[in-house]
Write a protein that holds these residues in place. Structure first.
Motif, PDB file in Angstrom:
ATOM      1  N   VAL A  29       1.112  -1.002  -0.259  1.00  0.00           N
ATOM      2  CA  VAL A  29      -0.203  -0.430   0.567  1.00  0.00           C
ATOM      3  C   VAL A  29       1.011   1.364   0.173  1.00  0.00           C
ATOM      4  O   VAL A  29       1.846   1.521   0.585  1.00  0.00           O
ATOM      5  CB  VAL A  29      -1.080  -0.057   1.102  1.00  0.00           C
ATOM      6  N   ASP A  30       0.200   2.325  -1.019  1.00  0.00           N
ATOM      7  CA  ASP A  30       1.164   3.895  -0.591  1.00  0.00           C
ATOM      8  C   ASP A  30       0.055   4.386   0.395  1.00  0.00           C
ATOM      9  O   ASP A  30      -0.572   4.427   1.658  1.00  0.00           O
ATOM     10  CB  ASP A  30       1.522   4.217  -1.602  1.00  0.00           C
ATOM     11  N   THR A  31       0.789   5.486   0.729  1.00  0.00           N
ATOM     12  CA  THR A  31       0.310   6.570   1.731  1.00  0.00           C
ATOM     13  C   THR A  31      -0.803   6.599   1.718  1.00  0.00           C
ATOM     14  O   THR A  31      -1.787   7.500   2.407  1.00  0.00           O
ATOM     15  CB  THR A  31       1.361   7.525   1.743  1.00  0.00           C
ATOM     16  N   SER A  32      -1.567   6.921   0.195  1.00  0.00           N
ATOM     17  CA  SER A  32      -2.566   7.342   0.209  1.00  0.00           C
ATOM     18  C   SER A  32      -3.999   6.149   0.016  1.00  0.00           C
ATOM     19  O   SER A  32      -5.132   6.229  -0.184  1.00  0.00           O
ATOM     20  CB  SER A  32      -2.743   7.730  -1.256  1.00  0.00           C
ATOM     21  N   GLY A  33      -3.316   4.792   0.460  1.00  0.00           N
ATOM     22  CA  GLY A  33      -4.396   3.592   0.600  1.00  0.00           C
ATOM     23  C   GLY A  33      -4.356   2.829  -0.718  1.00  0.00           C
ATOM     24  O   GLY A  33      -4.491   2.379  -0.967  1.00  0.00           O
ATOM     25  N   SER A  99       1.732   4.158  -9.495  1.00  0.00           N
ATOM     26  CA  SER A  99       0.667   4.978  -9.065  1.00  0.00           C
ATOM     27  C   SER A  99       0.024   3.802  -9.634  1.00  0.00           C
ATOM     28  O   SER A  99       0.196   3.089 -10.385  1.00  0.00           O
ATOM     29  CB  SER A  99       1.989   5.536 -10.779  1.00  0.00           C
ATOM     30  N   PRO A 100      -1.325   4.080  -9.282  1.00  0.00           N
ATOM     31  CA  PRO A 100      -2.307   3.070  -9.757  1.00  0.00           C
ATOM     32  C   PRO A 100      -2.968   3.607 -11.109  1.00  0.00           C
ATOM     33  O   PRO A 100      -3.240   2.142 -11.705  1.00  0.00           O
ATOM     34  CB  PRO A 100      -3.817   3.230  -9.048  1.00  0.00           C
ATOM     35  N   MET A 101      -2.392   3.766 -11.630  1.00  0.00           N
ATOM     36  CA  MET A 101      -1.828   4.228 -13.847  1.00  0.00           C
ATOM     37  C   MET A 101      -1.427   3.578 -14.381  1.00  0.00           C
ATOM     38  O   MET A 101      -1.755   3.427 -15.338  1.00  0.00           O
ATOM     39  CB  MET A 101      -2.383   5.068 -13.299  1.00  0.00           C
TER      40      MET A 101
END
Length: 131
Positions: A29-33, A99-101
């Motif tokens: 997980v990243d810091t943005s969830g 990045s999720p993208m």
């Protein structure tokens, strides 16, 4: 993107087993969830060039086809290749992040350090899940 990334992995690797390169249950997980699946493995020479080359169906993938070639092409379009060993003029590692993208592919010798530099960490596991 996990299914598409697995289809791309199958196109670039050796067998139907590569369709399970990325876990269906993200464990990072990243810091943005945002959650991520990560694969770390040695790759053959030319792997990074092949990641951007025209995709062809693997020779082992016969009808009924297992590899989603359209999904593999979507994943290929999302690939971001990074040399994790590259430094700036002052000798500092160049930044990169998950990045999720994007389907981030980083070349380097220290997988855990590269994962940390990408800004992701392991999702904590409760004691109940360990039992």
């Amino acid at each position: 993107m996990i299914d598409d990334a697995n289809a791309l992995a199958a196109c670039l690797a050796y067998s139907a087993a590569d369709l399970k390169t990325y876990s269906a249950e993200p464990q990072w997980v990243d810091t943005s969830g945002n959650k991520y699946s990560i694969a770390s493995c040695p790759v053959q020479p030319g792997f990074f060039e092949a990641a951007y080359s025209e995709l062809v169906r693997p020779v082992w993938d016969e009808e009924p086809y297992l590899v989603d070639m359209i999904g593999a092409a979507r994943a290929q379009a999302a690939v971001q290749l990074v040399d994790g060993n590259t430094v700036d003029d002052e000798g500092m590692p160049l930044p990169f992040s998950a990045s999720p993208m994007k389907l981030l592919a980083v070349m380097g010798e220290e997988p855990l350090a590269i994962i940390a530099r990408a800004g992701v960490s392991r999702i904590p596991v409760s004691e109940e899940e360990l039992l």
